[in-house]
Design an enzyme around this catalytic site. Structure first.
Site, PDB file in Angstrom:
ATOM      1  CB  SER A 142      63.629  45.125  65.048  1.00 45.74           C
ATOM      2  OG  SER A 142      63.887  46.421  65.584  1.00 45.74           O
TER       3      SER A 142
ATOM      4  CG  ASP B  72      60.861  40.672  65.153  1.00 46.57           C
ATOM      5  OD1 ASP B  72      60.429  39.627  64.636  1.00 46.57           O
ATOM      6  OD2 ASP B  72      60.233  41.755  65.144  1.00 46.57           O
TER       7      ASP B  72
ATOM      8  N   GLY C 123      53.215  47.315  60.770  1.00 43.70           N
ATOM      9  CA  GLY C 123      52.903  48.740  60.874  1.00 43.70           C
ATOM     10  C   GLY C 123      51.407  48.998  60.993  1.00 43.70           C
TER      11      GLY C 123
ATOM     12  N   GLY D  71      52.754  40.985  62.433  1.00 44.81           N
ATOM     13  CA  GLY D  71      51.842  42.065  62.041  1.00 44.81           C
ATOM     14  C   GLY D  71      50.510  41.993  62.762  1.00 44.81           C
TER      15      GLY D  71
ATOM     16  CG  ASN E 150      56.131  38.377  66.183  1.00 44.37           C
ATOM     17  OD1 ASN E 150      56.105  37.511  67.044  1.00 44.37           O
ATOM     18  ND2 ASN E 150      57.089  38.459  65.288  1.00 44.37           N
TER      19      ASN E 150
ATOM     20  CG  ASN F 243      57.369  47.132  67.431  1.00 43.05           C
ATOM     21  OD1 ASN F 243      57.493  47.664  68.541  1.00 43.05           O
ATOM     22  ND2 ASN F 243      58.122  47.466  66.404  1.00 43.05           N
ATOM     23  CB  THR F 244      52.434  48.817  65.258  1.00 42.40           C
ATOM     24  OG1 THR F 244      53.442  48.461  64.307  1.00 42.40           O
ATOM     25  CG2 THR F 244      51.827  50.142  64.848  1.00 42.40           C
TER      26      THR F 244
HETATM   27  O1  G3H Z   1      57.952  41.265  63.964  1.00 38.43           O
HETATM   28  C1  G3H Z   1      57.225  42.054  64.583  1.00 38.43           C
HETATM   29  C2  G3H Z   1      55.783  42.128  64.366  1.00 38.43           C
HETATM   30  O2  G3H Z   1      55.449  41.419  63.237  1.00 38.43           O
HETATM   31  C3  G3H Z   1      55.217  43.482  64.577  1.00 38.43           C
HETATM   32  O3  G3H Z   1      54.013  43.703  63.885  1.00 38.43           O
HETATM   33  O4  G3H Z   1      53.787  46.090  63.300  1.00 38.43           O
HETATM   34  O5  G3H Z   1      51.791  44.681  63.641  1.00 38.43           O
HETATM   35  O6  G3H Z   1      53.182  45.316  65.575  1.00 38.43           O
HETATM   36  P1  G3H Z   1      53.170  45.029  64.120  1.00 38.43           P
HETATM   37 ZN    ZN Z   2      57.310  40.809  61.937  1.00 41.85          ZN
END
Ligand code: G3H
Ligand code: ZN
Length: 284
Positions: free
Chosen positions: A50, A82, A181, A209, A230, A232-233
């Site tokens: 990001s 991203d 998130g 997400g 994707n 990240n969280t």
């Molecule tokens: O662009 C990154 C993802 O959409 C992260 O999504 O918060 O569910 O991991 P997330």
């Molecule tokens: Zn995203």
């Protein structure tokens, strides 16, 4: 850098009906955990940052670390921006050596989103760089980007063909009920909408997400046309949970290698699980 355009990776995923992880890095341990897991699983990989992660790590460090991480690997890896917020940011990443960029015009009206995306596509394609765009708007928070749930909008299938044709984009991020998130309740994905979008778009679709979405729902989304997922969280959570556990077990812990190392292992294990679910194992 030993990286490939994201389109090369997604073309195979689209043809063979599996998905590749768009996995976010936040620091060196994330990068190492993700790369090791993908290499051991023989899975193609999309590493993404990001804009917030770029600021935190430092852009030159991102490039040097990815260069080091991809030096002795056998799998194809793309380096992707991203949620690029502007034409200038996407161009900055292309100049740095990214092989793919996302331009997120989802906050703009439809016509403006097309205009901005088209501009990025023209510039990126002239140097062989892949472009992802977003149609519809996800709720939740990721770094600088916060969208209130009431302002989130699902992708309208009737807009898809015009958007894809007018922009020439390589991958399309869609909004079908996921959010960035941590979820408050259970996410409910609109699979009928996904099916309709996939029939119209006939190109790689991206699910943002995806952390906190059940494994079965992710598998179903992949079977209906999602080729990039994707995350990240989920990785942030397993890393932090491991550190919390270690600190609670030993209040005298002070050597970062003794908690960041296990944190990195926790990410690696989670990445391997995701790769199994997405179906990209042994596809490299
Ligand atoms: O662009 C990154 C993802 O959409 C992260 O999504 O918060 O569910 O991991 P997330
Ligand atoms: Zn995203």
């Amino acid at each position: 850098m030993n990286i490939v355009p994201m389109a090369d990776i997604l073309e195979d995923a689209n043809r063979k009906n599996y998905a590749v992880g768009g996995f976010n890095i936040n620091n060196m341990e994330f990068l190492q955990g993700i790369i090791e897991a993908a290499e051991e699983s023989k899975s193609p990989l999309i590493l993404q940052t990001s804009e917030g992660a770029m600021r935190y790590i430092g852009k030159d460090y991102v490039i040097s670390m990815v260069e080091a991480a991809t030096k002795n690997i056998t799998i194809p890896v793309a380096l992707h921006l991203d949620h690029g917020s502007s034409f200038a940011k996407t161009m900055e990443c292309i100049r740095l050596g990214y092989s793919s960029v996302m331009i997120d015009g989802s906050h703009e009206p439809f016509a403006e989103n097309i205009k901005l995306t088209r501009k990025v596509v023209e510039a990126a394609h002239s140097v062989g760089v892949t472009v992802e765009a977003e149609l519809g708007k996800l709720g939740g928070t990721e770094d600088d980007l916060t969208v209130d749930e009431k302002d989130a909008t699902f992708t309208k299938p009737e807009e898809v063909v015009e958007f894809v044709e007018k922009t020439g984009v390589d991958a399309l991020a869609i909004a079908i009920g996921t959010a960035h998130g941590v979820y408050q309740g259970e996410p409910e994905l609109d699979f009928d909408r996904l099916k309709e979008i996939n029939e119209k778009a006939n190109m790689p679709l991206v699910l943002h997400g995806a952390s906190g979405v059940s494994d079965d729902d992710v598998r179903r989304a992949v079977s209906l046309g999602i080729n990039k997922v994707n995350v990240n969280t989920d990785f942030q959570q397993v890393f932090t949970a491991k550190l919390r556990q270690l600190f609670s077990e030993d209040a005298d812990l002070y050597d970062p290698r003794k908690y960041c190392g296990p944190g990195r292992e926790a990410i690696k294990e989670k990445v391997k699980e995701k790769i199994e679910i997405l179906g990209s194992k042994n596809k490299a």
